[in-house]
Design an enzyme around this catalytic site. Structure first.
Site, short mmCIF file in Angstrom:
data_model
loop_
_atom_site.label_atom_id
_atom_site.label_comp_id
_atom_site.label_asym_id
_atom_site.label_seq_id
_atom_site.Cartn_x
_atom_site.Cartn_y
_atom_site.Cartn_z
N ASN A 62 -5.92 -4.08 -3.25
CA ASN A 62 -5.05 -2.82 -2.70
C ASN A 62 -4.60 -1.84 -3.74
O ASN A 62 -4.28 -2.15 -4.76
CB ASN A 62 -4.07 -3.41 -1.86
CG ASN A 62 -2.98 -4.16 -2.50
OD1 ASN A 62 -3.26 -5.02 -3.41
ND2 ASN A 62 -1.80 -4.22 -2.10
N GLU A 64 -2.33 1.39 -4.16
CA GLU A 64 -1.44 2.18 -3.55
C GLU A 64 -1.19 3.48 -4.07
O GLU A 64 -1.91 3.79 -5.31
CB GLU A 64 -0.08 1.34 -3.49
CG GLU A 64 -0.53 0.03 -2.89
CD GLU A 64 1.16 -0.77 -2.68
OE1 GLU A 64 1.90 -0.29 -3.30
OE2 GLU A 64 1.00 -1.68 -1.77
N GLU A 75 -9.33 -4.97 1.34
CA GLU A 75 -10.68 -5.33 2.14
C GLU A 75 -11.69 -4.17 2.39
O GLU A 75 -12.59 -4.13 2.10
CB GLU A 75 -10.32 -5.73 3.54
CG GLU A 75 -9.62 -7.02 3.83
CD GLU A 75 -8.01 -6.84 3.72
OE1 GLU A 75 -7.59 -5.99 2.94
OE2 GLU A 75 -7.25 -7.70 4.40
N1 THU Z 1 -2.78 -4.78 2.46
C1 THU Z 1 -4.07 -4.85 2.22
O1 THU Z 1 -4.49 -4.75 1.09
N2 THU Z 1 -4.69 -6.01 3.28
C2 THU Z 1 -4.26 -6.04 4.34
O2 THU Z 1 -5.24 -6.57 5.37
C3 THU Z 1 -2.99 -5.81 4.70
C4 THU Z 1 -2.23 -4.86 3.72
C5 THU Z 1 -2.06 -4.23 1.54
C6 THU Z 1 -1.71 -2.72 1.69
C7 THU Z 1 -0.41 -2.46 1.08
O3 THU Z 1 -1.01 -2.03 -0.52
C8 THU Z 1 0.27 -3.80 0.80
O4 THU Z 1 -0.67 -4.77 1.28
C9 THU Z 1 1.27 -4.01 1.75
O5 THU Z 1 1.21 -3.75 3.09
#
Ligand code: THU
Length: 161
Positions: A62, A64, A75
């Site tokens: 992820n 941000e 994903e």
């Molecule tokens: N996040 C993911 O990377 N995948 C998911 O399926 C759910 C949430 C990330 C998004 C954000 O950076 C952090 O987790 C908290 O929501």
């Protein structure tokens, strides 16, 4: 009147050693990918590793952003990169892990709704199922296809309806 019942099938394993060797490696890749997450705002590191039909492994984490909605889940980072780099190549399986402050979550973490939507687009356009391997400290869940997690989903067939 007719009642429609939808059943989601999930297989639960007790640990990584219950997986075949190639899937154990994919889970380990996802754990390494999670460590490369850029998640200073949530502190929640997610890793996703894809095994493509051509044998390539694609890792995502992820990413941000200070403008929160501009970030992207692990994903979708992985799937979009795979599509950009290897268009038309099917995704066979996808390992997903998440780490909080104390490391790997105890329960498996399931993909968010937007990621499920992107997964079913891939399954529909390439006519295959993505095997999801969701790993927590206590257990592993196996899901045979993202559609199991998004039944009655919207895809290009819906646009033609
Ligand atoms: N996040 C993911 O990377 N995948 C998911 O399926 C759910 C949430 C990330 C998004 C954000 O950076 C952090 O987790 C908290 O929501």
């Amino acid at each position: 009147m007719k009642n429609i019942e939808i059943i989601t099938k999930i297989r639960e394993l007790s640990g990584i050693s219950d997986l075949p060797k190639d899937e154990q490696a994919l889970v380990k890749n996802a754990m390494e990918a999670a460590k490369r997450s850029y998640s200073p705002y949530s502190g929640f590191r997610v890793g996703a590793s894809l095994l493509l039909e051509n044998g390539q492994v694609i890792n995502g984490s992820n990413q941000e952003n200070a403008a929160y909605p501009s970030g992207l889940c692990a994903e979708r980072v992985a799937i979009f990169y795979a599509n950009a780099q290897y268009p038309g190549v099917k995704i066979k399986s996808m390992a997903i892990v998440a780490m909080g402050e104390t490391g790997l979550t105890s329960e498996p973490v399931y993909p968010c709704g937007s990621c499920r939507q992107v997964m079913i687009e891939s399954e529909s356009r390439l006519n295959n199922k993505i095997r999801l391997i969701l790993t927590g400290k206590k257990k592993i869940h196996l899901v045979e296809g993202a559609r199991q997690l998004l039944p009655m989903g919207f895809d290009f067939n819906s646009l033609e309806a």
